[in-house]
Design an enzyme around this catalytic site. Structure first.
Site, PDB file in Angstrom:
ATOM      1  N   ALA A   1      -9.374  -9.656   7.189  1.00 35.10           N
ATOM      2  CA  ALA A   1      -8.357  -9.272   7.878  1.00 35.10           C
ATOM      3  C   ALA A   1      -7.462 -10.283   7.993  1.00 35.10           C
ATOM      4  O   ALA A   1      -6.197  -9.734   8.106  1.00 35.10           O
ATOM      5  CB  ALA A   1      -9.007  -9.100   9.140  1.00 35.10           C
ATOM      6  N   LYS A   2      -7.657 -11.336   7.689  1.00 34.31           N
ATOM      7  CA  LYS A   2      -6.341 -12.417   7.605  1.00 34.31           C
ATOM      8  C   LYS A   2      -5.494 -12.040   6.737  1.00 34.31           C
ATOM      9  O   LYS A   2      -4.366 -12.690   6.862  1.00 34.31           O
ATOM     10  CB  LYS A   2      -7.203 -13.975   7.544  1.00 34.31           C
ATOM     11  CG  LYS A   2      -8.156 -14.272   8.712  1.00 34.31           C
ATOM     12  CD  LYS A   2      -7.584 -14.071  10.075  1.00 34.31           C
ATOM     13  CE  LYS A   2      -8.496 -14.728  11.004  1.00 34.31           C
ATOM     14  NZ  LYS A   2      -7.807 -14.717  12.412  1.00 34.31           N
ATOM     15  N   ASP A   3      -5.622 -11.490   5.690  1.00 41.66           N
ATOM     16  CA  ASP A   3      -4.427 -11.171   4.791  1.00 41.66           C
ATOM     17  C   ASP A   3      -3.322 -10.687   5.478  1.00 41.66           C
ATOM     18  O   ASP A   3      -2.111 -10.681   4.832  1.00 41.66           O
ATOM     19  CB  ASP A   3      -5.128 -10.260   3.687  1.00 41.66           C
ATOM     20  CG  ASP A   3      -5.904 -10.639   2.629  1.00 41.66           C
ATOM     21  OD1 ASP A   3      -6.198 -11.718   2.674  1.00 41.66           O
ATOM     22  OD2 ASP A   3      -6.370 -10.080   1.767  1.00 41.66           O
TER      23      ASP A   3
END
Length: 396
Positions: free
Chosen positions: A88-90
């Protein structure tokens, strides 16, 4: 045979001529309209993506069959591990860099460096997006971060600086060290700039989830969900998604999934972060005593604070419960999830049992277990035909 007068024949001929001559343009309009409808309704119709940034987001929503059957609720998971960087950090990495570009703080292909303090996944996403957009990444992280994450960072070309685990009051703590390195860069260079990404306080974080993750969930569920559950590290996901969904989904409950050692559970349930003797300012150890990476914290970040009023409840999850759930998901669904995802699923099952069957619960698979092999999954143990592994034993 039908007889036509000369004037009728002339009118019929003119009509046929107009129809024949306009047929190509009418067909073209039909094709354009059909193509537009297909493009809007079929995300796969746009076959060519223009680089890594175009691949970020629009992740699938999947029903977890075993948990849904066991609880009587429809338990859905947003597959954030489907992002190109695997987590999700993308989303926030891209948002932070693009926000900095818009403000003129960094320029691509000019030697500028992005600095960040992270326990792994945000650093991996930043390293990937930096390379794709013409920047370098310098990542400060705790020395006990999993080997898989450190190796991946190095393979993505990031400078990796390992520092001893410490509380936020320590100047050598990894977030503080990243801030220091960015300041040192700017003080010593006149040709390039250093940007401290500051994922915990940078509001590009929660707005990325407000602008993208929340709307995606709303569209994928058609607005028909009863509960949204996820953990919080920076707080960006739970704040951004809850701020988007709450005004649009009547009666929606937003629930925090919190690992042991984190203070956010008490903040939501009792309005107090932690006992006075445990406050961050007195501690010199790691911020949270848990095997879980990526979520859990003992201070209030700006990204969490902007969404805290939208959070209705919280569920505490122990390491033992998370480890057992990780094995359960492999055994029953073939899902090899990371530690924070396991926490989310334990919380989802606990809350499903609390509210009863017939509800729709959405949570998040943050990343794959492949990033947690040497730490979380090392303790999780072997998988394969485990006897007595059911939800009752997990939540004992």
């Amino acid at each position: 045979m039908l007889q036509c007068s000369p004037s009728s024949s002339l009118l019929l001929g003119l009509a046929l001529g107009i129809l024949v001559s306009s047929a190509p343009s009418l067909l073209s309009c039909f094709r354009e309209s059909s193509s537009k409808d297909q493009s809007e309704n079929d995300p796969d119709s746009d076959f060519i993506k223009h680089g890594i940034p175009d691949l970020i987001g629009h992740t699938p929503l999947m029903q977890i069959q075993s948990l849904s059957a066991a609880t009587g609720c429809t338990i859905l998971a947003k597959l954030e591990l489907a992002n190109p960087g695997g987590s999700a950090k993308d989303r926030i990495a891209l948002a932070i860099i693009e926000h900095a570009e818009q403000k003129g703080l960094i320029r691509p292909h000019s030697g500028d460096v992005v600095y960040e303090g992270t326990s792994g996944s945000t650093g991996i996403s930043l390293a990937m997006v930096c390379r794709a957009k013409g920047y370098r990444a310098h990542i400060c992280l705790p020395s006990d971060t999993s080997v898989e994450k450190i190796n991946l960072l190095e393979k993505l070309g990031a400078v990796v600086e390992k520092v001893p685990p410490a509380g936020i009051v320590d100047k050598r703590q990894y977030v503080n060290m990243a801030r220091t390195r960015a300041a040192q860069h700017n003080a010593s260079s006149s040709t390039s700039r250093g940007l401290f990404a500051d994922q915990f306080e940078n509001e590009a974080n929660w707005t990325a989830h407000y602008n993208h993750t929340g709307p995606e969930i709303f569209k994928q569920t058609q607005g028909k969900l009863d509960v949204f559950i996820t953990g919080a590290g920076t707080g960006g996901t739970i704040s951004g998604v809850s701020r988007f969904l709450k005004p649009r989904v009547p009666g929606l409950k937003v629930v925090l999934a919190d690992p042991q050692g984190s203070g956010l559970f008490n903040k939501i349930k009792r309005g107090v972060m932690f006992d006075v003797v445990e406050r961050e300012g007195t501690r010199r150890r790691h911020q949270v005593d848990t095997l879980v990476e990526g979520i859990g914290i003992n201070r209030l970040t700006k990204n969490f604070a902007v969404g805290s009023a939208f959070i209705d409840d919280a569920v505490r999850v122990t390491d033992e419960e998370a480890l057992a759930m990780a094995r359960y998901l492999v055994e029953n669904d073939g899902i090899f999830a990371g530690s924070s995802s396991a926490v989310n699923f334990v919380a989802a099952v606990k809350y499903a049992r609390k509210i009863g069957p017939g509800h729709t619960i959405v949570t998040v698979i943050c990343d794959s277990g492949a990033r947690h092999l040497s730490k979380f999954w090392k303790d999780a143990g072997s998988v394969g035909g485990e006897i007595g592994l059911d939800l009752d034993s997990i939540l004992k």
